[in-house]
Design a protein around this motif. Structure first.
Motif, PDB file in Angstrom:
ATOM      1  N   SER A   1       0.838  -1.207   0.000  1.00 20.58           N
ATOM      2  CA  SER A   1       0.000   0.000   0.000  1.00 20.58           C
ATOM      3  C   SER A   1       0.871   1.254   0.000  1.00 20.58           C
ATOM      4  O   SER A   1       0.619   2.200  -0.766  1.00 20.58           O
ATOM      5  CB  SER A   1      -0.922  -0.008   1.219  1.00 20.58           C
ATOM      6  N   ASP A   2       1.894   1.252   0.821  1.00 23.82           N
ATOM      7  CA  ASP A   2       2.821   2.392   0.882  1.00 23.82           C
ATOM      8  C   ASP A   2       3.542   2.587  -0.460  1.00 23.82           C
ATOM      9  O   ASP A   2       3.746   3.720  -0.897  1.00 23.82           O
ATOM     10  CB  ASP A   2       3.847   2.209   2.005  1.00 23.82           C
ATOM     11  N   LEU A   3       3.914   1.493  -1.104  1.00 24.30           N
ATOM     12  CA  LEU A   3       4.591   1.586  -2.400  1.00 24.30           C
ATOM     13  C   LEU A   3       3.664   2.181  -3.461  1.00 24.30           C
ATOM     14  O   LEU A   3       4.088   3.016  -4.264  1.00 24.30           O
ATOM     15  CB  LEU A   3       5.104   0.216  -2.844  1.00 24.30           C
ATOM     16  N   PHE A   4       2.406   1.778  -3.465  1.00 26.82           N
ATOM     17  CA  PHE A   4       1.458   2.356  -4.427  1.00 26.82           C
ATOM     18  C   PHE A   4       1.276   3.852  -4.169  1.00 26.82           C
ATOM     19  O   PHE A   4       1.191   4.639  -5.114  1.00 26.82           O
ATOM     20  CB  PHE A   4       0.106   1.635  -4.392  1.00 26.82           C
ATOM     21  N   GLU A   5       1.255   4.252  -2.902  1.00 28.93           N
ATOM     22  CA  GLU A   5       1.157   5.683  -2.579  1.00 28.93           C
ATOM     23  C   GLU A   5       2.380   6.437  -3.092  1.00 28.93           C
ATOM     24  O   GLU A   5       2.252   7.537  -3.641  1.00 28.93           O
ATOM     25  CB  GLU A   5       1.021   5.887  -1.063  1.00 28.93           C
ATOM     26  N   GLN A   6       3.561   5.859  -2.911  1.00 27.97           N
ATOM     27  CA  GLN A   6       4.781   6.489  -3.417  1.00 27.97           C
ATOM     28  C   GLN A   6       4.724   6.635  -4.935  1.00 27.97           C
ATOM     29  O   GLN A   6       5.117   7.666  -5.479  1.00 27.97           O
ATOM     30  CB  GLN A   6       6.015   5.661  -3.042  1.00 27.97           C
ATOM     31  N   PHE A   7       4.229   5.608  -5.614  1.00 28.34           N
ATOM     32  CA  PHE A   7       4.126   5.660  -7.069  1.00 28.34           C
ATOM     33  C   PHE A   7       3.232   6.820  -7.500  1.00 28.34           C
ATOM     34  O   PHE A   7       3.566   7.559  -8.425  1.00 28.34           O
ATOM     35  CB  PHE A   7       3.576   4.339  -7.634  1.00 28.34           C
TER      36      PHE A   7
ATOM     37  N   GLY B   1       4.494   6.395 -20.162  1.00 29.80           N
ATOM     38  CA  GLY B   1       3.354   7.307 -20.253  1.00 29.80           C
ATOM     39  C   GLY B   1       2.102   6.806 -19.580  1.00 29.80           C
ATOM     40  O   GLY B   1       2.145   6.013 -18.647  1.00 29.80           O
ATOM     41  N   GLU B   2       1.003   7.275 -20.122  1.00 29.74           N
ATOM     42  CA  GLU B   2      -0.273   7.098 -19.439  1.00 29.74           C
ATOM     43  C   GLU B   2      -0.727   5.638 -19.327  1.00 29.74           C
ATOM     44  O   GLU B   2      -1.351   5.264 -18.340  1.00 29.74           O
ATOM     45  CB  GLU B   2      -1.351   7.953 -20.095  1.00 29.74           C
ATOM     46  N   MET B   3      -0.439   4.776 -20.299  1.00 28.42           N
ATOM     47  CA  MET B   3      -0.869   3.383 -20.203  1.00 28.42           C
ATOM     48  C   MET B   3      -0.109   2.636 -19.103  1.00 28.42           C
ATOM     49  O   MET B   3      -0.689   1.824 -18.382  1.00 28.42           O
ATOM     50  CB  MET B   3      -0.729   2.657 -21.546  1.00 28.42           C
ATOM     51  N   TYR B   4       1.151   2.909 -18.971  1.00 28.41           N
ATOM     52  CA  TYR B   4       1.950   2.314 -17.892  1.00 28.41           C
ATOM     53  C   TYR B   4       1.375   2.747 -16.546  1.00 28.41           C
ATOM     54  O   TYR B   4       1.100   1.916 -15.674  1.00 28.41           O
ATOM     55  CB  TYR B   4       3.408   2.759 -18.029  1.00 28.41           C
ATOM     56  N   ASP B   5       1.187   4.056 -16.395  1.00 24.08           N
ATOM     57  CA  ASP B   5       0.636   4.587 -15.155  1.00 24.08           C
ATOM     58  C   ASP B   5      -0.749   4.011 -14.873  1.00 24.08           C
ATOM     59  O   ASP B   5      -1.077   3.684 -13.736  1.00 24.08           O
ATOM     60  CB  ASP B   5       0.559   6.117 -15.212  1.00 24.08           C
ATOM     61  N   ALA B   6      -1.576   3.883 -15.924  1.00 25.03           N
ATOM     62  CA  ALA B   6      -2.922   3.340 -15.759  1.00 25.03           C
ATOM     63  C   ALA B   6      -2.873   1.890 -15.283  1.00 25.03           C
ATOM     64  O   ALA B   6      -3.655   1.488 -14.407  1.00 25.03           O
ATOM     65  CB  ALA B   6      -3.692   3.443 -17.071  1.00 25.03           C
TER      66      ALA B   6
ATOM     67  N   ASP C   1      10.366   9.115 -14.030  1.00 25.15           N
ATOM     68  CA  ASP C   1      10.247   7.794 -14.640  1.00 25.15           C
ATOM     69  C   ASP C   1      11.200   6.785 -13.998  1.00 25.15           C
ATOM     70  O   ASP C   1      10.849   5.625 -13.815  1.00 25.15           O
ATOM     71  CB  ASP C   1      10.496   7.863 -16.151  1.00 25.15           C
ATOM     72  N   ALA C   2      12.392   7.229 -13.655  1.00 31.02           N
ATOM     73  CA  ALA C   2      13.360   6.327 -13.022  1.00 31.02           C
ATOM     74  C   ALA C   2      12.837   5.864 -11.661  1.00 31.02           C
ATOM     75  O   ALA C   2      12.936   4.684 -11.313  1.00 31.02           O
ATOM     76  CB  ALA C   2      14.709   7.019 -12.861  1.00 31.02           C
TER      77      ALA C   2
END
Length: 169
Positions: free
Chosen positions: A39-45, A114-119, A51-52
């Protein structure tokens, strides 16, 4: 001032040691701790724009989730399914794992583009959040009421987790 630095230096390792060496005592505590890490990792993301940094966070998310799902599927779920004579919670959890594994395959080792990766990462986070909520609100309370030895199960899961983490580097 030198004394203050020495004191601070002595205290810092003491704070970090227990967190690194003290494994949760039972299976549910171990899984809850894993849920918190992810959960913490997803918040950091969500907060990062680099990008790095995204790639590094996603690599850690993928590692954590892959190992977590494996110890659940190999050890925890079979024990819970047998103890509860369950034909709903565990199969549903396994289907949820399959969806997350598909998303892991779409982002693991890939460069953020980009956006697909983030999605994909965002949707993975949403799937994981839903899955965690069901485990913690439904499966874990039912599992606690069984005669399962959660400490012994936790020890087995901890040992397997250490093996899998070491194998993944």
């Amino acid at each position: 001032m030198a004394t203050a630095k020495k004191t601070a230096a002595k205290k810092a390792p003491a704070k970090k040691s227990p967190a690194r060496t003290a494994a949760p005592k039972d299976a549910i505590a171990l899984l809850r701790a894993d849920h918190k890490v992810v959960s913490d990792l997803f918040e950091q993301f969500e907060k990062t724009r680099s990008d790095a940094r995204k790639a590094a966070i996603v690599a850690q998310i993928c590692k954590e989730l892959t190992v977590h799902t494996q110890i659940e599927e190999e050890i925890f779920y079979p024990a819970v399914k047998a103890a509860l004579k369950d034909h709903e919670l565990v199969p549903e959890a396994n289907v949820e794992h399959a969806s997350v594994k598909d998303l892991i395959a779409q982002v693991e080792g890939k460069t953020p583009d980009g956006e697909m990766y983030d999605a994909r990462v965002k949707v993975m986070g949403e799937f994981v959040k839903h899955h965690v909520k069901e485990e913690q609100n439904e499966m874990f309370p039912k599992a606690k009421k069984t005669r399962l030895d959660m400490v012994a199960l936790g020890e087995q899961m901890t040992a397997r987790k250490q093996e899998l983490m070491a194998a993944r580097g």
